[in-house]
Design an enzyme around this catalytic site. Structure first.
Site, PDB file in Angstrom:
ATOM      1  N   ASP A 133       0.812  -1.114   0.125  1.00 17.35           N
ATOM      2  CA  ASP A 133       0.114   0.110  -0.018  1.00 17.35           C
ATOM      3  C   ASP A 133       1.023   1.140   0.104  1.00 17.35           C
ATOM      4  OD1 ASP A 133      -2.489   1.576   0.287  1.00 17.35           O
ATOM      5  OD2 ASP A 133      -1.865   1.972   2.425  1.00 17.35           O
ATOM      6  N   SER A 134       0.232   2.332  -0.237  1.00 13.21           N
ATOM      7  CA  SER A 134       1.136   3.528   0.013  1.00 13.21           C
ATOM      8  C   SER A 134       1.489   3.782   1.272  1.00 13.21           C
ATOM      9  CB  SER A 134       0.398   4.931  -0.788  1.00 13.21           C
ATOM     10  OG  SER A 134      -0.835   4.863   0.263  1.00 13.21           O
TER      11      SER A 134
ATOM     12  N   TYR B  69      -0.864   8.331  -2.908  1.00 15.97           N
ATOM     13  CA  TYR B  69      -1.054   7.701  -4.424  1.00 15.97           C
ATOM     14  C   TYR B  69      -2.332   8.351  -4.829  1.00 15.97           C
ATOM     15  CZ  TYR B  69       2.486   3.766  -4.097  1.00 15.97           C
ATOM     16  OH  TYR B  69       3.568   2.945  -3.780  1.00 15.97           O
ATOM     17  N   GLY B  70      -3.240   8.379  -4.057  1.00 15.92           N
ATOM     18  CA  GLY B  70      -4.618   8.990  -4.462  1.00 15.92           C
ATOM     19  C   GLY B  70      -4.496  10.438  -5.129  1.00 15.92           C
TER      20      GLY B  70
ATOM     21  N   CYS C  78      -4.391  -1.490  -1.816  1.00 17.15           N
ATOM     22  CA  CYS C  78      -4.298  -0.010  -2.034  1.00 17.15           C
ATOM     23  C   CYS C  78      -5.415   0.209  -3.149  1.00 17.15           C
ATOM     24  CB  CYS C  78      -2.881   0.598  -2.242  1.00 17.15           C
ATOM     25  SG  CYS C  78      -3.127   2.356  -2.912  1.00 17.15           S
ATOM     26  N   ASN C  79      -6.432   0.796  -2.896  1.00 18.27           N
ATOM     27  CA  ASN C  79      -7.488   0.949  -3.837  1.00 18.27           C
ATOM     28  C   ASN C  79      -7.110   1.981  -5.145  1.00 18.27           C
ATOM     29  OD1 ASN C  79     -10.568   0.266  -2.775  1.00 18.27           O
ATOM     30  ND2 ASN C  79      -9.049   0.685  -1.119  1.00 18.27           N
ATOM     31  N   THR C  80      -6.142   3.028  -4.953  1.00 16.85           N
ATOM     32  CA  THR C  80      -5.860   3.788  -5.866  1.00 16.85           C
ATOM     33  C   THR C  80      -4.802   2.933  -6.924  1.00 16.85           C
ATOM     34  OG1 THR C  80      -5.661   5.573  -4.615  1.00 16.85           O
ATOM     35  CG2 THR C  80      -4.472   5.618  -6.314  1.00 16.85           C
TER      36      THR C  80
ATOM     37  N   GLU D  14      -4.073   9.648   8.690  1.00 17.22           N
ATOM     38  CA  GLU D  14      -3.053   9.307   8.777  1.00 17.22           C
ATOM     39  C   GLU D  14      -2.216   9.936  10.009  1.00 17.22           C
ATOM     40  OE1 GLU D  14      -0.039   7.813   7.256  1.00 17.22           O
ATOM     41  OE2 GLU D  14      -1.183   6.649   6.013  1.00 17.22           O
TER      42      GLU D  14
ATOM     43  N   CYS E  35     -11.117   3.266  -0.268  1.00 15.18           N
ATOM     44  CA  CYS E  35      -9.983   3.716   0.086  1.00 15.18           C
ATOM     45  C   CYS E  35      -9.418   2.959   1.194  1.00 15.18           C
ATOM     46  CB  CYS E  35      -9.816   5.062   0.327  1.00 15.18           C
ATOM     47  SG  CYS E  35      -8.105   5.679   0.961  1.00 15.18           S
ATOM     48  N   THR E  36      -8.069   2.388   1.279  1.00 11.09           N
ATOM     49  CA  THR E  36      -7.637   1.710   2.558  1.00 11.09           C
ATOM     50  C   THR E  36      -8.174   2.289   3.929  1.00 11.09           C
ATOM     51  OG1 THR E  36      -5.636   2.548   1.889  1.00 11.09           O
ATOM     52  CG2 THR E  36      -6.138   0.299   1.391  1.00 11.09           C
ATOM     53  N   HIS E  37      -8.020   3.382   3.751  1.00  7.45           N
ATOM     54  CA  HIS E  37      -7.981   4.360   4.896  1.00  7.45           C
ATOM     55  C   HIS E  37      -9.332   4.405   5.775  1.00  7.45           C
ATOM     56  CE1 HIS E  37      -3.827   5.312   3.966  1.00  7.45           C
ATOM     57  NE2 HIS E  37      -3.664   5.939   4.925  1.00  7.45           N
TER      58      HIS E  37
END
Ligand code: DGL
Length: 276
Positions: free
Chosen positions: A10-11, A42-43, A73-75, A155, A187-189
């Site tokens: 992932d990023s 990345y997004g 990572c979705n992006t 984050e 989105c992973t977050h």
């Protein structure tokens, strides 16, 4: 499949939502995790840049012993899915391995969940611009909202601050207005703020966490692998047999201390990330 070592990337910290689900479902599995913290986010980058990063990340993970890539990572998943030949390239790095991304399992789950065929997506600008959900969901009304401010807030550990709540409300409003009955946390977050999304959308709306669906797919895949030679073993036994002493290693491209601290809090066990 002799000895599965997942290569999860992932990023940054977001892919841990996937790693956590994998640990929960497949306790015996080994993995190497790479968080590309030096190049996060990345997004907001172009799809071609993100595909290049994904290829570099895959090579790194392969060199560290991973045998099967998990694009957590979705992006990166969106960029790879929309770029001809990208998925194949990644598969080849891992000697033609099956690849897993976090978008296709979420799409499948959303199709099953929706009754009115109106699906909302919250995602990064690059994911929304890829139009991948629209492409994978023909015949459905897809309402995609870019939510760029959420990643830095999460984050920073600001999940439950009032500022985050009011920003999230702005993003969720178009989904409510459109009457979607299902929302993909694209989105992973965002699973970190799933509860807020649920509270804002109301109980009747289904919230899809791609991490859960992806881990399910990975478990199923592993189960099918064992079904041929070892008909009677349970998945857990099988994996424990494969990887008697599962090991997990974490690498980042910057700020290993901060990552380790956040990751340990989230995963519920100590983590020591190494700098690449
Ligand atoms: N991991 C990214 C995603 O799932 C979010 C963070 C970023 O923008 O790099 O889209």
């Amino acid at each position: 499949m002799k000895n599965v070592v997942l290569g999860i990337f992932d990023s940054g910290i977001g892919g841990l939502t996937v790693a956590r689900e994998i640990e929960r479902r497949i306790p015996g599995v080994s993995y190497v995790y790479f968080g590309d913290t030096a190049r996060l986010p990345y997004g907001t980058k172009t799809a071609s840049t993100v595909v290049n990063y994904a290829i570099q990340n895959s090579k790194f993970l392969k060199a560290k012993g991973a045998t099967m890539p998990i694009i957590a990572c979705n992006t990166a998943s969106a960029a790879i899915l929309k770029t001809k030949g990208a998925n194949k390239k990644i598969s080849l790095i891992f000697k033609n391995s099956k690849t897993f991304n976090v978008i296709e399992p979420a799409v499948e789950a959303a199709k099953e969940a929706t009754k009115n065929k109106k699906i909302g997506v919250l995602a990064t600008p690059t994911t929304v611009n890829s139009r991948i959900y629209e492409r994978l969901l023909p015949g459905y009304k897809v309402v995609s909202v870019p939510a760029p401010l959420l990643v830095p807030l999460i984050e920073a550990g600001w999940e439950y601050r009032p500022e985050t709540k009011s920003i999230l409300r702005e993003y969720v409003n178009p989904l409510k207005k459109a009457g979607v009955d299902t929302v993909i946390l694209g989105c992973t977050h965002y699973p970190f703020i799933a509860k807020l999304v649920r509270d804002m959308m109301g109980d009747k709306v289904k919230i899809i966490n791609p991490a859960v669906q992806t881990a399910e797919k990975i478990e199923l895949f592993v189960r099918q692998q064992k079904a041929k030679p070892q008909g009677v073993l349970t998945t857990r036994n099988y994996l424990n047999k494969l990887n008697k002493y599962p090991h997990r290693r974490f690498y980042v491209s910057d700020l290993p201390k901060g990552f380790s601290k956040q990751a340990a809090r989230f995963m519920g066990h100590p983590i020591k990330a190494r700098l690449i």
